[in-house]
Scaffold this motif. Sequence first.
Motif, mmCIF file in Angstrom:
data_model
loop_
_atom_site.group_PDB
_atom_site.id
_atom_site.type_symbol
_atom_site.label_atom_id
_atom_site.label_comp_id
_atom_site.label_asym_id
_atom_site.label_seq_id
_atom_site.Cartn_x
_atom_site.Cartn_y
_atom_site.Cartn_z
ATOM 1 N N ARG A 109 -7.262 3.067 -2.985
ATOM 2 C CA ARG A 109 -7.969 4.046 -3.812
ATOM 3 C C ARG A 109 -8.610 5.139 -2.978
ATOM 4 O O ARG A 109 -9.034 4.921 -1.850
ATOM 5 C CB ARG A 109 -9.004 3.356 -4.679
ATOM 6 N N ARG A 141 -8.145 8.264 -7.836
ATOM 7 C CA ARG A 141 -6.735 7.867 -7.765
ATOM 8 C C ARG A 141 -6.602 6.449 -7.237
ATOM 9 O O ARG A 141 -7.320 6.037 -6.341
ATOM 10 C CB ARG A 141 -5.975 8.837 -6.867
ATOM 11 N N HIS A 142 -5.630 5.692 -7.812
ATOM 12 C CA HIS A 142 -5.388 4.300 -7.431
ATOM 13 C C HIS A 142 -3.896 4.059 -7.355
ATOM 14 O O HIS A 142 -3.140 4.555 -8.188
ATOM 15 C CB HIS A 142 -5.987 3.350 -8.484
ATOM 16 N N TRP A 143 -3.468 3.261 -6.351
ATOM 17 C CA TRP A 143 -2.061 2.903 -6.185
ATOM 18 C C TRP A 143 -1.979 1.413 -5.885
ATOM 19 O O TRP A 143 -2.751 0.909 -5.062
ATOM 20 C CB TRP A 143 -1.434 3.668 -5.023
ATOM 21 N N ASP A 165 5.625 -0.306 -5.865
ATOM 22 C CA ASP A 165 6.006 0.617 -6.941
ATOM 23 C C ASP A 165 7.464 0.533 -7.298
ATOM 24 O O ASP A 165 8.269 -0.080 -6.743
ATOM 25 C CB ASP A 165 5.662 2.047 -6.582
ATOM 26 N N GLU A 182 -5.408 -2.630 -4.866
ATOM 27 C CA GLU A 182 -5.224 -1.209 -5.121
ATOM 28 C C GLU A 182 -5.761 -0.412 -3.950
ATOM 29 O O GLU A 182 -6.859 -0.673 -3.468
ATOM 30 C CB GLU A 182 -6.002 -0.768 -6.359
ATOM 31 N N LEU A 208 -0.745 10.410 0.546
ATOM 32 C CA LEU A 208 -0.729 8.973 0.315
ATOM 33 C C LEU A 208 -0.209 8.219 1.533
ATOM 34 O O LEU A 208 -0.765 7.184 1.905
ATOM 35 C CB LEU A 208 0.104 8.639 -0.928
#
Length: 147
Positions: A120, A124-126, A147, A118, A27
């Motif tokens: 991506r 998966r997404h953050w 986060d 996001e 990440l």
Amino acid sequence: MAGTGLLAPLFERLASGEADVAQAFDLQALLDSVHTELARLFNTRRGPRTLTSPPSVIDYGIADWSALQQQRSDDRRRLARDIREAVNHFEPRLRLGEVQVNPLPAQPQQLSIRLVGELRSGQRHWPVAFVIEPGGQGLEVRHERLD
């Protein structure tokens, strides 16, 4: 986050020269890669109009906004649309939710841009936010943690 199974973008895998081109991309490396690409995109100027449809590499960059009046909301909305279009076409790993364009409080003739969305890769997404502001070497990009 090692072991997430994310792959580096093709150009970065080719440029790395490493034998294992399927090396996992964590990440933080993905954030760093998107950060670098946004810095390139925001520091590259293109002509006033997109030349191809859909945009191609000759349309890379953001239209010159130096003639826009930072205090005019219509001009800021126009710039936000241009930024959204450029990010959607040239940095698909960032799904934009919001593009905020505001004058800097201490310097009203300069702008601060905040991209919220996001990050991506695959399924998966953050959540992520990037802030783009004038710096010593052009526009500088920084990442804000959500986060």
